[in-house]
Each structure stands twice: as C-alpha cells, then as structure tokens.
Design a protein around this motif. Structure first.
Motif, short mmCIF file in Angstrom:
data_model
loop_
_atom_site.label_atom_id
_atom_site.label_comp_id
_atom_site.label_asym_id
_atom_site.label_seq_id
_atom_site.Cartn_x
_atom_site.Cartn_y
_atom_site.Cartn_z
N UNK A 1 0.83 -1.20 0.00
CA UNK A 1 0.00 0.00 0.00
C UNK A 1 0.86 1.25 0.00
N UNK A 2 0.48 2.21 -0.82
CA UNK A 2 1.07 3.53 -0.82
C UNK A 2 -0.06 4.52 -1.05
N UNK A 3 -0.35 5.33 -0.03
CA UNK A 3 -1.48 6.25 -0.04
C UNK A 3 -2.77 5.46 -0.24
N UNK A 4 -3.51 5.71 -1.32
CA UNK A 4 -4.77 5.01 -1.58
C UNK A 4 -4.62 4.00 -2.71
N UNK A 5 -3.40 3.53 -2.95
CA UNK A 5 -3.13 2.58 -4.02
C UNK A 5 -2.45 1.34 -3.46
N UNK A 6 -2.90 0.18 -3.92
CA UNK A 6 -2.27 -1.09 -3.58
C UNK A 6 -1.74 -1.69 -4.88
N UNK B 1 -0.50 -5.68 -10.72
CA UNK B 1 -1.92 -5.50 -10.42
C UNK B 1 -2.02 -4.28 -9.51
N UNK B 2 -2.98 -3.41 -9.80
CA UNK B 2 -3.10 -2.18 -9.04
C UNK B 2 -4.57 -1.89 -8.72
N UNK B 3 -4.83 -1.49 -7.46
CA UNK B 3 -6.14 -1.02 -7.03
C UNK B 3 -5.95 0.40 -6.51
N UNK B 4 -6.82 1.29 -6.94
CA UNK B 4 -6.75 2.69 -6.51
C UNK B 4 -8.13 3.14 -6.08
N UNK B 5 -8.21 3.75 -4.92
CA UNK B 5 -9.46 4.37 -4.47
C UNK B 5 -9.32 5.86 -4.74
N UNK B 6 -10.19 6.37 -5.61
CA UNK B 6 -10.09 7.76 -6.06
C UNK B 6 -11.39 8.48 -5.75
N UNK C 1 -17.97 14.67 -2.29
CA UNK C 1 -16.99 14.19 -1.31
C UNK C 1 -17.37 12.81 -0.78
N UNK C 2 -18.65 12.45 -0.82
CA UNK C 2 -19.10 11.16 -0.30
C UNK C 2 -18.90 10.02 -1.29
N UNK C 3 -18.60 10.33 -2.55
CA UNK C 3 -18.49 9.29 -3.57
C UNK C 3 -17.04 9.07 -3.96
N UNK C 4 -16.74 7.84 -4.35
CA UNK C 4 -15.39 7.51 -4.77
C UNK C 4 -15.44 6.37 -5.77
N UNK C 5 -14.34 6.12 -6.40
CA UNK C 5 -14.22 5.08 -7.41
C UNK C 5 -13.13 4.11 -7.01
N UNK C 6 -13.30 2.86 -7.37
CA UNK C 6 -12.25 1.87 -7.20
C UNK C 6 -11.78 1.52 -8.60
N UNK C 7 -10.53 1.82 -8.88
CA UNK C 7 -10.00 1.61 -10.23
C UNK C 7 -8.97 0.54 -10.19
#
Length: 66
Positions: A35-40, A49-54, A60-66
């Motif tokens: 993990x680094x910040x909001x990325x694994x 393989x990468x997961x990012x929460x953006x 402000x209440x919504x986010x994406x998992x990329x």
C-alpha cells in the motif's frame, strides 16, 4: 473477507472512503499487495496489479475503485 463480502460492501452497503480503505487493507496485505497512499500494487512478473481508491470530483461522499 471473501470476494462476496467485498461485493456486498460496494454494491449494497455504502462505506465512507476511509472506512473502506481500513476494511480492505488487511485482506490485500495478506494477498501480497503493498500500500502507498490510496493505491495497492502487486508485482506478478510481467504485470503489476493495481487497485486505486479515487475520490469523485462531484461529491466528497463518492469515490471510485479503479
């Protein structure tokens, strides 16, 4: 945590972004992700393989998992 648990969290029960990060952190760590910040990330040879929460730029209440 199983794949079905993650689907329930994402599809049926809304979690704030920081709570989702804390919830998935031990699962992804156990699977070898770093993990680094909001990325694994996980290096699997020729690929990474990468997961990012953006966060959403619209809410402000919504986010994406990329």
């Amino acid at each position: 945590m199983t794949k079905n648990n993650i689907e329930v969290i994402i599809n049926k029960n809304f979690l704030p972004e920081e709570e989702l990060i804390e919830y998935v952190k031990p699962y992804l760590k156990a699977k070898g992700f770093k993990k680094k910040n909001k990325r694994w990330t996980k290096d699997i040879g020729e690929f990474t393989i990468s997961f990012l929460i953006q966060g959403s730029s619209f809410s402000k209440e919504k986010y994406y998992i990329r």
